[in-house]
Design a protein around this motif. Structure first.
Motif, PDB file in Angstrom:
ATOM      1  N   LYS A 286      12.726  41.427  27.170  1.00 58.71           N
ATOM      2  CA  LYS A 286      11.270  41.502  27.243  1.00 58.71           C
ATOM      3  C   LYS A 286      10.639  41.075  25.933  1.00 58.71           C
ATOM      4  CE  LYS A 286       7.485  44.691  28.322  1.00 58.71           C
ATOM      5  NZ  LYS A 286       7.117  46.079  28.733  1.00 58.71           N
ATOM      6  N   ILE A 287      11.179  41.548  24.813  1.00 59.01           N
ATOM      7  CA  ILE A 287      10.614  41.197  23.510  1.00 59.01           C
ATOM      8  C   ILE A 287      10.833  39.720  23.188  1.00 59.01           C
ATOM      9  CG2 ILE A 287      10.841  41.603  21.011  1.00 59.01           C
ATOM     10  CD1 ILE A 287      11.423  44.513  21.659  1.00 59.01           C
ATOM     11  N   THR A 289      11.193  37.192  25.223  1.00 56.87           N
ATOM     12  CA  THR A 289      10.516  36.221  26.088  1.00 56.87           C
ATOM     13  C   THR A 289       8.985  36.321  26.026  1.00 56.87           C
ATOM     14  OG1 THR A 289      10.797  37.774  27.936  1.00 56.87           O
ATOM     15  CG2 THR A 289      12.417  36.025  27.716  1.00 56.87           C
ATOM     16  N   LYS A 290       8.479  37.187  25.151  1.00 60.78           N
ATOM     17  CA  LYS A 290       7.022  37.269  24.994  1.00 60.78           C
ATOM     18  C   LYS A 290       6.491  35.973  24.391  1.00 60.78           C
ATOM     19  CE  LYS A 290       5.950  42.178  24.690  1.00 60.78           C
ATOM     20  NZ  LYS A 290       5.422  43.262  23.830  1.00 60.78           N
TER      21      LYS A 290
END
Length: 290
Positions: A286-287, A289-290
């Motif tokens: 998640k971090i 692919t921000k």
């Protein structure tokens, strides 16, 4: 005056030609460095057979896993550093990746315990016997390498069994092979799991095949999402380093180190490990692919 520009020289040749050149570079580099190691051992002979094996293994690994991938990246790309994803990692991602690897250890140990129960059909008994012999041979060699408690031998173990494999194997399997398969198939998941399969198979330790392949896939996704080869390198080093240190801290259990036994036959511990690993792994994704 005309001269050959080697950078990116083979970038546009057909696939079969690229495969042939890559295979040649791997074999040539490995054998060349192996010969250098043999020459050094003749110039500076030692009565310690394990030390001789370690030196030979060191030079062979330098040739195949470090020099060859760097040469391949240089010859197949105009931007070798970008080709290998040698980029500065985000500190937050690097920390999360290390936590993922540590959290996954009990689950991987449990997979390993299941893998060790593997039995082939009767008609493949000769192959199974060969696999067992290879497994026992590699295990004995590792035990002998880790048995010496002298500090200089511990440092040599860290170099040969942690630093060189972490850098070299990630450059080759994630930086070269995974990238090459992805380029040809345009399927990152196929690329990651195929390179993880090759990564595990080349170790010739069949009763640790599935946990090693799983670990290789983790490294692959970490590279894909994190965009830096240093992330799987540091994680690979962390895993190997912890095994070496715990083996020396608990020498009576070398070959089945304290770290290797955590969660090995405990399903509840393995499930908790998997849940914890999954949490941090998706947080990493998640971090990144921000």
């Amino acid at each position: 005056m005309q001269y050959i520009k080697f950078k990116g020289l083979f970038r546009d040749i057909p696939l079969w030609g690229q495969f042939t050149i890559v295979l040649f570079l791997l074999l040539f580099s490995s054998l060349s460095f192996l010969m250098v190691g043999e020459v050094l051992l003749k110039l500076f002979p030692t009565e310690d057979s394990i030390l001789s094996i370690e030196i030979t293994q060191l030079f062979s690994a330098l040739g195949m896993f470090i020099v060859a991938p760097l040469a391949i990246a240089y010859l197949f790309s105009y931007h070798p550093q970008s080709f290998l994803s040698i980029n500065k990692p985000q500190p937050k991602l690097l920390l999360l990746a290390i936590i993922c690897i540590i959290a996954s250890i009990p689950f991987i140990n449990y997979i390993s315990s299941l893998n060790e129960l593997m039995q082939l059909p009767e008609f493949l008994s000769e192959i199974e016997e060969w696999m067992r012999k290879m497994e026992d041979k590699n295990t004995r060699l590792t035990q002998e390498m880790l048995a010496n408690q002298a500090w200089e031998m511990i440092l040599l173990d860290i170099l040969i069994l942690a630093i060189i494999p972490a850098i070299g194997e990630e450059l080759l399997f994630r930086g070269i092979i995974q990238r090459g398969i992805e380029k040809q198939t345009h399927n990152i998941h196929l690329a990651i799991w195929s390179s993880a399969f090759i990564f595990s198979a080349i170790h010739l330790q069949f009763y640790g095949f599935f946990p090693r392949m799983f670990m290789g896939a983790i490294f692959g996704y970490m590279l894909y999402w994190g965009k830096s080869i240093w992330i799987p390198i540091v994680c690979h080093f962390t895993n190997n380093f912890l095994v070496i240190i715990t083996s020396h801290l608990y020498p009576e259990e070398i070959g089945a180190s304290y770290l290797d036994n955590i969660g090995k036959e405990n399903l509840l511990t393995a499930i908790n490990s998997l849940l914890l690993f999954t949490l941090f792994f998706f947080l990493y994704k998640k971090i990144s692919t921000k």
